[in-house]
Write a protein that holds these residues in place. Structure first.
Motif, PDB file in Angstrom:
ATOM      1  N   LEU A 134       1.146  -1.329  -0.240  1.00  0.00           N
ATOM      2  CA  LEU A 134      -0.057   0.047   0.284  1.00  0.00           C
ATOM      3  C   LEU A 134       0.986   0.889  -0.044  1.00  0.00           C
ATOM      4  O   LEU A 134       2.140   1.289   0.705  1.00  0.00           O
ATOM      5  CB  LEU A 134      -0.988  -0.315   1.365  1.00  0.00           C
ATOM      6  N   ILE A 135       0.485   1.713  -1.154  1.00  0.00           N
ATOM      7  CA  ILE A 135       1.500   3.399  -1.576  1.00  0.00           C
ATOM      8  C   ILE A 135       0.881   4.396  -1.157  1.00  0.00           C
ATOM      9  O   ILE A 135      -0.639   4.624  -1.438  1.00  0.00           O
ATOM     10  CB  ILE A 135       2.588   3.180  -2.397  1.00  0.00           C
ATOM     11  N   ASP A 136       1.218   5.416  -0.531  1.00  0.00           N
ATOM     12  CA  ASP A 136       0.593   6.566  -0.553  1.00  0.00           C
ATOM     13  C   ASP A 136       1.138   7.947  -1.167  1.00  0.00           C
ATOM     14  O   ASP A 136       1.533   7.217  -2.283  1.00  0.00           O
ATOM     15  CB  ASP A 136       0.802   7.654   1.417  1.00  0.00           C
ATOM     16  N   ARG A 137       0.561   8.479  -1.211  1.00  0.00           N
ATOM     17  CA  ARG A 137       0.812   9.781  -2.473  1.00  0.00           C
ATOM     18  C   ARG A 137       1.579  10.202  -2.624  1.00  0.00           C
ATOM     19  O   ARG A 137       2.113  10.843  -4.079  1.00  0.00           O
ATOM     20  CB  ARG A 137      -0.922  10.930  -2.110  1.00  0.00           C
ATOM     21  N   LYS A 138       2.267  10.056  -2.036  1.00  0.00           N
ATOM     22  CA  LYS A 138       3.753  11.014  -1.577  1.00  0.00           C
ATOM     23  C   LYS A 138       5.080   9.362  -1.961  1.00  0.00           C
ATOM     24  O   LYS A 138       6.346   9.647  -2.407  1.00  0.00           O
ATOM     25  CB  LYS A 138       4.550  11.453  -0.455  1.00  0.00           C
ATOM     26  N   GLY A 139       4.465   8.718  -2.470  1.00  0.00           N
ATOM     27  CA  GLY A 139       5.115   7.126  -3.066  1.00  0.00           C
ATOM     28  C   GLY A 139       5.639   6.421  -2.444  1.00  0.00           C
ATOM     29  O   GLY A 139       6.659   5.866  -2.469  1.00  0.00           O
ATOM     30  N   ARG A 140       4.996   6.581  -0.851  1.00  0.00           N
ATOM     31  CA  ARG A 140       6.123   5.478   0.358  1.00  0.00           C
ATOM     32  C   ARG A 140       5.231   4.659   1.015  1.00  0.00           C
ATOM     33  O   ARG A 140       4.417   4.437   0.351  1.00  0.00           O
ATOM     34  CB  ARG A 140       5.930   6.375   1.516  1.00  0.00           C
ATOM     35  N   ILE A 141       5.930   3.988   0.845  1.00  0.00           N
ATOM     36  CA  ILE A 141       5.684   2.673   1.195  1.00  0.00           C
ATOM     37  C   ILE A 141       4.872   2.323   2.521  1.00  0.00           C
ATOM     38  O   ILE A 141       5.836   2.960   3.248  1.00  0.00           O
ATOM     39  CB  ILE A 141       5.738   1.144   0.706  1.00  0.00           C
ATOM     40  N   ARG A 142       2.947   2.445   2.489  1.00  0.00           N
ATOM     41  CA  ARG A 142       2.635   2.261   4.367  1.00  0.00           C
ATOM     42  C   ARG A 142       2.460   1.333   5.144  1.00  0.00           C
ATOM     43  O   ARG A 142       2.306   1.568   6.230  1.00  0.00           O
ATOM     44  CB  ARG A 142       1.531   2.938   4.042  1.00  0.00           C
ATOM     45  N   HIS A 143       1.964  -0.130   4.133  1.00  0.00           N
ATOM     46  CA  HIS A 143       2.155  -1.312   4.304  1.00  0.00           C
ATOM     47  C   HIS A 143       2.360  -1.741   4.011  1.00  0.00           C
ATOM     48  O   HIS A 143       2.389  -2.199   2.324  1.00  0.00           O
ATOM     49  CB  HIS A 143      -0.101  -0.686   4.855  1.00  0.00           C
TER      50      HIS A 143
END
Length: 166
Positions: A134-143
């Protein structure tokens, strides 16, 4: 003895992956350029999905849990795409025809990219099939979700909704 070593190696790999991608310390999504399964057009994941919440799923046609996860992902895409969610799947089958048969038989309508070499899967430290990021709007993996369990659907959906609200 060899089986025990392989099991241990798998557990260590899975543990290492969990440590690398932690929600407490999100990391940028690895760079991958892949091709669409049908049509072969190139796709740069980071560029194409910049600014979107992305549910990125690595799967294979031989994977039993992948068969269970596809309807869930398609439903999630239909529910949340208008709010900014992109559900993207990456097939890791070596045989192109196996992936085509799977998506045809199971009426998969999600974007399917191919990673026959496993290079992109390696960059994401994929340790189980399926594996979802799961990747956030900033392109970071969050889960990271290694494997798929029906009882996790509500928790996954909640995480998606939370990221879409950010």
């Amino acid at each position: 003895m060899l089986l025990n070593r392989l099991s241990l190696a798998f557990i260590l790999l899975l543990s290492a992956s969990a440590a690398v991608f932690s929600a407490d310390a999100p990391v940028p999504m690895p760079h991958c350029e892949l091709q669409l399964l049908q049509g072969g057009q190139p796709v740069d994941l980071a560029k194409k999905y910049a600014g979107k919440v992305v549910y990125l799923d690595f799967w294979a046609s031989w994977c039993g849990p992948c068969l269970q996860s596809m309807p869930f992902m398609q439903s999630m895409s239909q529910t949340y795409q208008a709010k900014g969610l992109e559900v993207v799947t990456i097939n890791v089958d070596e045989n192109h025809e196996d992936a085509l048969a799977f998506i045809s038989e199971h009426e998969v309508t999600l974007p399917v990219l191919v990673d026959r070499s496993g290079e992109c899967a390696g960059r994401y430290d994929v340790a189980a099939m399926p594996s979802s990021f799961l990747i956030d709007r900033k392109g970071r993996i969050r889960h990271v979700e290694a494997g798929f369990h029906l009882e996790e659907r509500d928790a996954i959906t909640k995480r998606v909704a939370e990221l879409l609200a950010e």
